[in-house]
Design a protein around this motif. Structure first.
Motif, PDB file in Angstrom:
ATOM      1  N   ALA A 165       0.805  -1.193   0.041  1.00  5.59           N
ATOM      2  CA  ALA A 165      -0.123   0.115   0.040  1.00  5.59           C
ATOM      3  C   ALA A 165       0.877   1.098   0.042  1.00  5.59           C
ATOM      4  CB  ALA A 165      -0.877   0.109   1.150  1.00  5.59           C
ATOM      5  N   GLU A 166       0.348   2.321  -0.751  1.00 12.20           N
ATOM      6  CA  GLU A 166       1.260   3.363  -1.015  1.00 12.20           C
ATOM      7  C   GLU A 166       0.339   4.737  -1.227  1.00 12.20           C
ATOM      8  OE1 GLU A 166       5.036   5.267  -3.815  1.00 12.20           O
ATOM      9  OE2 GLU A 166       4.032   3.387  -4.115  1.00 12.20           O
ATOM     10  N   LEU A 167       0.496   5.564  -0.441  1.00 15.01           N
ATOM     11  CA  LEU A 167      -0.086   6.951  -0.655  1.00 15.01           C
ATOM     12  C   LEU A 167       0.463   7.851  -1.566  1.00 15.01           C
ATOM     13  CD1 LEU A 167      -1.308   8.146   2.908  1.00 15.01           C
ATOM     14  CD2 LEU A 167      -2.913   7.385   0.873  1.00 15.01           C
ATOM     15  N   ILE A 168      -0.241   8.219  -2.557  1.00 15.23           N
ATOM     16  CA  ILE A 168       0.293   8.821  -3.810  1.00 15.23           C
ATOM     17  C   ILE A 168      -0.290  10.342  -4.095  1.00 15.23           C
ATOM     18  CG2 ILE A 168       0.798   8.655  -6.573  1.00 15.23           C
ATOM     19  CD1 ILE A 168       0.877   5.833  -6.005  1.00 15.23           C
ATOM     20  N   ASP A 169       0.504  11.327  -4.777  1.00 13.07           N
ATOM     21  CA  ASP A 169      -0.226  12.574  -4.960  1.00 13.07           C
ATOM     22  C   ASP A 169      -1.083  12.426  -5.880  1.00 13.07           C
ATOM     23  OD1 ASP A 169      -0.366  14.931  -6.339  1.00 13.07           O
ATOM     24  OD2 ASP A 169       1.399  15.769  -5.198  1.00 13.07           O
ATOM     25  N   ALA A 170      -2.382  13.140  -5.694  1.00 12.35           N
ATOM     26  CA  ALA A 170      -3.545  12.936  -6.669  1.00 12.35           C
ATOM     27  C   ALA A 170      -3.901  14.304  -7.141  1.00 12.35           C
ATOM     28  CB  ALA A 170      -4.569  12.507  -5.962  1.00 12.35           C
ATOM     29  N   ASN A 171      -2.883  15.303  -7.121  1.00 14.45           N
ATOM     30  CA  ASN A 171      -3.264  16.528  -7.520  1.00 14.45           C
ATOM     31  C   ASN A 171      -3.632  16.667  -8.980  1.00 14.45           C
ATOM     32  OD1 ASN A 171      -2.888  18.784  -5.827  1.00 14.45           O
ATOM     33  ND2 ASN A 171      -0.573  18.354  -5.867  1.00 14.45           N
ATOM     34  N   GLY A 172      -3.250  15.660 -10.245  1.00 12.30           N
ATOM     35  CA  GLY A 172      -3.544  15.699 -11.371  1.00 12.30           C
ATOM     36  C   GLY A 172      -5.244  15.033 -11.393  1.00 12.30           C
ATOM     37  N   LEU A 173      -5.654  14.465 -10.247  1.00  7.45           N
ATOM     38  CA  LEU A 173      -6.943  13.939 -10.408  1.00  7.45           C
ATOM     39  C   LEU A 173      -8.017  14.854  -9.614  1.00  7.45           C
ATOM     40  CD1 LEU A 173      -5.958  10.263  -9.318  1.00  7.45           C
ATOM     41  CD2 LEU A 173      -6.495  11.190 -11.567  1.00  7.45           C
ATOM     42  N   TRP A 174      -7.557  15.704  -8.766  1.00 10.72           N
ATOM     43  CA  TRP A 174      -8.496  16.404  -8.073  1.00 10.72           C
ATOM     44  C   TRP A 174      -9.146  17.379  -9.001  1.00 10.72           C
ATOM     45  CZ3 TRP A 174      -9.825  15.273  -3.337  1.00 10.72           C
ATOM     46  CH2 TRP A 174     -10.314  15.972  -2.561  1.00 10.72           C
ATOM     47  N   GLY A 175     -10.353  17.400  -8.988  1.00 11.44           N
ATOM     48  CA  GLY A 175     -11.223  18.179  -9.935  1.00 11.44           C
ATOM     49  C   GLY A 175     -12.093  17.277 -10.893  1.00 11.44           C
ATOM     50  N   LYS A 176     -11.325  16.321 -11.267  1.00  7.66           N
ATOM     51  CA  LYS A 176     -11.891  15.085 -12.244  1.00  7.66           C
ATOM     52  C   LYS A 176     -12.964  14.542 -11.849  1.00  7.66           C
ATOM     53  CE  LYS A 176      -8.345  15.735 -14.800  1.00  7.66           C
ATOM     54  NZ  LYS A 176      -8.456  16.621 -16.181  1.00  7.66           N
ATOM     55  N   ASP A 177     -13.932  14.340 -12.792  1.00  8.73           N
ATOM     56  CA  ASP A 177     -15.095  13.271 -12.413  1.00  8.73           C
ATOM     57  C   ASP A 177     -14.910  11.916 -12.008  1.00  8.73           C
ATOM     58  OD1 ASP A 177     -15.490  11.652 -14.857  1.00  8.73           O
ATOM     59  OD2 ASP A 177     -16.674  13.339 -15.692  1.00  8.73           O
ATOM     60  N   THR A 178     -15.756  10.940 -11.568  1.00 13.25           N
ATOM     61  CA  THR A 178     -15.332   9.818 -11.476  1.00 13.25           C
ATOM     62  C   THR A 178     -15.086   8.834 -12.438  1.00 13.25           C
ATOM     63  OG1 THR A 178     -17.681   9.215 -11.338  1.00 13.25           O
ATOM     64  CG2 THR A 178     -16.920   9.805  -9.333  1.00 13.25           C
ATOM     65  N   ASN A 179     -15.654   9.257 -13.672  1.00  9.94           N
ATOM     66  CA  ASN A 179     -15.061   8.399 -14.689  1.00  9.94           C
ATOM     67  C   ASN A 179     -13.656   8.869 -15.395  1.00  9.94           C
ATOM     68  OD1 ASN A 179     -17.929   7.750 -14.640  1.00  9.94           O
ATOM     69  ND2 ASN A 179     -18.189   7.911 -16.778  1.00  9.94           N
ATOM     70  N   GLU A 180     -13.653   9.977 -15.450  1.00  9.31           N
ATOM     71  CA  GLU A 180     -12.256  10.481 -15.686  1.00  9.31           C
ATOM     72  C   GLU A 180     -11.124  10.015 -14.711  1.00  9.31           C
ATOM     73  OE1 GLU A 180     -13.525  14.944 -17.856  1.00  9.31           O
ATOM     74  OE2 GLU A 180     -13.048  14.621 -15.381  1.00  9.31           O
ATOM     75  N   THR A 181     -11.252  10.023 -13.633  1.00  5.98           N
ATOM     76  CA  THR A 181     -10.342   9.523 -12.423  1.00  5.98           C
ATOM     77  C   THR A 181     -10.219   8.005 -12.727  1.00  5.98           C
ATOM     78  OG1 THR A 181     -11.210  11.045 -10.712  1.00  5.98           O
ATOM     79  CG2 THR A 181     -10.148   9.098  -9.816  1.00  5.98           C
ATOM     80  N   GLU A 182     -11.214   7.294 -12.957  1.00  6.71           N
ATOM     81  CA  GLU A 182     -11.180   5.719 -13.146  1.00  6.71           C
ATOM     82  C   GLU A 182     -10.366   5.576 -14.541  1.00  6.71           C
ATOM     83  OE1 GLU A 182     -14.094   2.091 -13.529  1.00  6.71           O
ATOM     84  OE2 GLU A 182     -14.751   3.561 -12.261  1.00  6.71           O
ATOM     85  N   ASP A 183     -10.457   6.231 -15.522  1.00  6.28           N
ATOM     86  CA  ASP A 183      -9.816   6.243 -16.791  1.00  6.28           C
ATOM     87  C   ASP A 183      -8.354   6.614 -16.697  1.00  6.28           C
ATOM     88  OD1 ASP A 183     -12.228   5.747 -18.005  1.00  6.28           O
ATOM     89  OD2 ASP A 183     -12.292   7.607 -18.981  1.00  6.28           O
TER      90      ASP A 183
END
Length: 597
Positions: free
Chosen positions: A112-130
């Protein structure tokens, strides 16, 4: 981060899912924490049957103190994420604290590892999953929030598989408050089975026994096959709980059965499910063109009968908007129905609603206002936290139209049609939850239940307790409620025995279920929350009674049903505190010491 194992004694008593979660949170979270603060624990847990050959073992549950109700909060979801979490090496994960920046958790073959999600913040759930699948591979499974969770909407939820929702309790807001965007899991680790041969044999035997009218409806239509009948009988509330039946909503077939699957281009089944009640939709033209998951009955009723909207394309569209944003469709649809009634009665005007004409059946307005709720834009910010808070902000007597129990919007099953729901909505640790057991939720066989006259409110407690306890086991074990409704109840202990090696029975299911339910209740009591003090909107129980339709002149005697249930459970009739004797019988000695110092 740290890994932790639990002994067999704890697992036998609490099973998994929100059973084990209740034990962990009761023991480790002090009362009175801010639901959106760092001390609130947020858990994602599977059950012992999740990801095994046991039929319908596809579920995972999210838990935490609910920011919507201030009580115990939980929500569960199907799809593929729950089994995939198991295959990645974990039965569950818990989060505390608040990250300084957006992060996601990656679990890869037990690491398990926590990873920076700045590039995901603001994306919708479909975009995040993709994006996460693109990075880690198509076999990666994701549970995430969208903009509504990031904005900490109190009716936001958590999404996996581009449209399967852990929908209720506002736990998307808790995830957003922690700056946790997603959990991504991948792995091929095998779930150990005490008796693999027996487990697979039981699977073959019970697959043959999934039959009956409800199973046929699910196979053909999913829960979308229920809408017309529910509308006509009064099971489905209409016009913001102000009416019911064909007189007020004559075109219910337009949002049910064939009218829905006319837009279905392929079926969707949760992990190894033999029923496959889901579907993928494709509206190819018109103002509501787009794709997404098939709307469930609750969504069809919340945005359909509740809003007097018979435009199926608009409901498919708004379902996708909610899924992408991570917004609970029950609460969102009910909140828009509330706003429409406020508008129709002159409590709000076009000047308040950003020029949107919120009238009954106005499909364009319903879709547009949902988008505004997602973004907390204009009047959408007033509605983004549900009907209770919206009524407080609007004032002018609008609370009359805000139908909720303890702050949570009431789901699309009317206690005037199924009276036992009144007890469930009032007394369960998560208020206003139709999935928490009772008369609406009974297995497809294996237990004998009496038939009740709808207008008789006494003598129901024993059946209520039996069904509530069984549903706690279903949720704790990682099973699907819809599959449970199509199966013999004996399948549950038989699969638990084969998978775990424990000698389980229906009788032990009753004990385990009561233990789990009681501990969830004790969590609330320690928070100072007595369910009898919950605000209950009168419309949900027929106060005032409807003047026409299939539920005309019916008022549910919720007090009698609650009193008889409390007596049977050995809970105090005023405080609802379980007796010390019963707590000790349930092996909850620590809870007995806390509640009876």
């Amino acid at each position: 981060m740290k890994d932790e194992l639990f002994g067999e004694d704890v697992l036998r008593k609490f099973l998994g899912g929100y059973g084990l979660a209740a034990k962990i949170m009761y023991d480790r979270q002090k009362p009175g924490v801010d639901a959106l603060g760092p001390e609130n624990m947020l858990g994602f847990l599977t059950g012992p049957l999740t990801g095994t050959p046991a039929l319908i073992g596809s579920r995972y549950v999210v838990v935490g103190k609910s920011p919507l109700t201030g009580t115990w909060g939980d929500a569960n979801s199907g799809g593929y994420f729950g089994p995939a979490l198991k295959f990645a090496g974990y039965d569950g994960v818990f989060f505390t604290g608040i990250s300084e920046k957006p992060v996601y958790l990656l679990i890869d073959e037990g690491k398990a590892e926590l990873i920076d999600a700045n590039g995901l913040w603001g994306k919708d759930t479909n975009e995040t999953e993709d994006l996460l699948k693109e990075k880690y591979g198509e076999k990666t499974n994701i549970s995430c929030i969208g903009p509504s969770g990031e904005n900490q909407s109190l009716i936001s939820c958590i999404i996996n598989d581009a449209g399967r929702a852990a929908g209720r309790s506002g736990l998307g807001a808790v995830m957003g408050s922690k700056k946790l965007k997603a959990i991504a899991v991948k792995g091929n680790m095998k779930v150990p089975l005490a008796d693999e041969g027996k487990t697979r044999k039981l699977r073959r035997e019970y697959i043959k026994r999934i039959d009956g009218d409800f199973a046929d409806i699910l196979r053909d239509y999913g829960t979308a096959g229920l809408t017309a009948t529910a509308s006509e009988t009064g099971d489905s509330p209409a016009k913001n709980w102000g009416d019911a039946g064909s007189e007020v909503f004559p075109n219910s077939l337009a949002i049910s059965e064939d009218s829905v699957i006319a837009f279905q281009d392929r079926k969707f089944a949760c992990w190894q499910c033999p029923i496959a009640c889901g579907g993928h939709m494709n509206v190819k033209e018109g103002p509501f063109a787009g794709e997404g998951h098939k709307p469930e009955y609750e969504t069809l009723a919340a945005f359909g009968t509740m809003c007097l909207n018979d435009n199926i394309e608009s409901i498919i569209k708004v379902n996708d908007i909610c899924n992408r944003a991570g917004l609970d469709t029950i609460s969102a649809g009910c909140t828009i129905a509330f706003a429409i009634e406020c508008y129709e009665n002159g409590l709000i005007t076009k000047g308040d609603t950003d020029g949107i004409e919120l009238k009954w059946g106005n499909a364009d307005a319903i879709v547009t206002m949902t988008e505004k709720i997602v973004n907390r834009d204009g009047f959408g910010a007033i509605l983004a936290d549900g009907v209770k808070i919206a009524a407080e902000k609007i004032g002018k007597g609008s609370a009359e139209y805000a139908v909720h129990v303890g702050g949570q919007e009431v789901p699309m099953h009317d206690p005037k049609y199924t009276p036992g729901l009144a007890s469930t909505y009032l007394l369960d640790a998560t208020p206003a939850r139709h999935t928490q057991g009772g008369e609406l939720i009974a297995p497809g066989g294996g237990i004998d239940l009496p038939e009740f006259d709808r207008t008789v409110y006494t003598g129901r407690a024993e059946a209520q307790r039996t069904l509530v306890n069984l549903m706690h086991v279903v949720n704790a074990a990682g099973l699907c409620m819809f599959g449970y409704l199509c199966m013999d109840a004996h399948s549950i202990p038989e699969f638990i025995t084969a998978v775990t090696g424990w000698d389980f029975s229906l009788e032990l299911c009753q004990v385990a279920g009561e233990r789990i339910g009681t501990l969830r209740h004790a969590f609330n009591l320690r928070e100072g929350h007595n369910p009898l003090d919950r605000e209950v909107s009168g419309r949900s129980i027929g106060k005032p009674a409807l003047k026409r339709g299939p539920l005309k002149d019916i008022t549910v005697d919720m007090k009698t049903m609650a009193k008889e249930y409390l007596e049977l459970m050995d809970w105090d009739l005023a405080t609802t505190v379980p007796s010390s004797k019963r707590l000790i019988e349930l092996e909850l000695d620590d809870v007995a010491a806390d509640l009876h110092p």
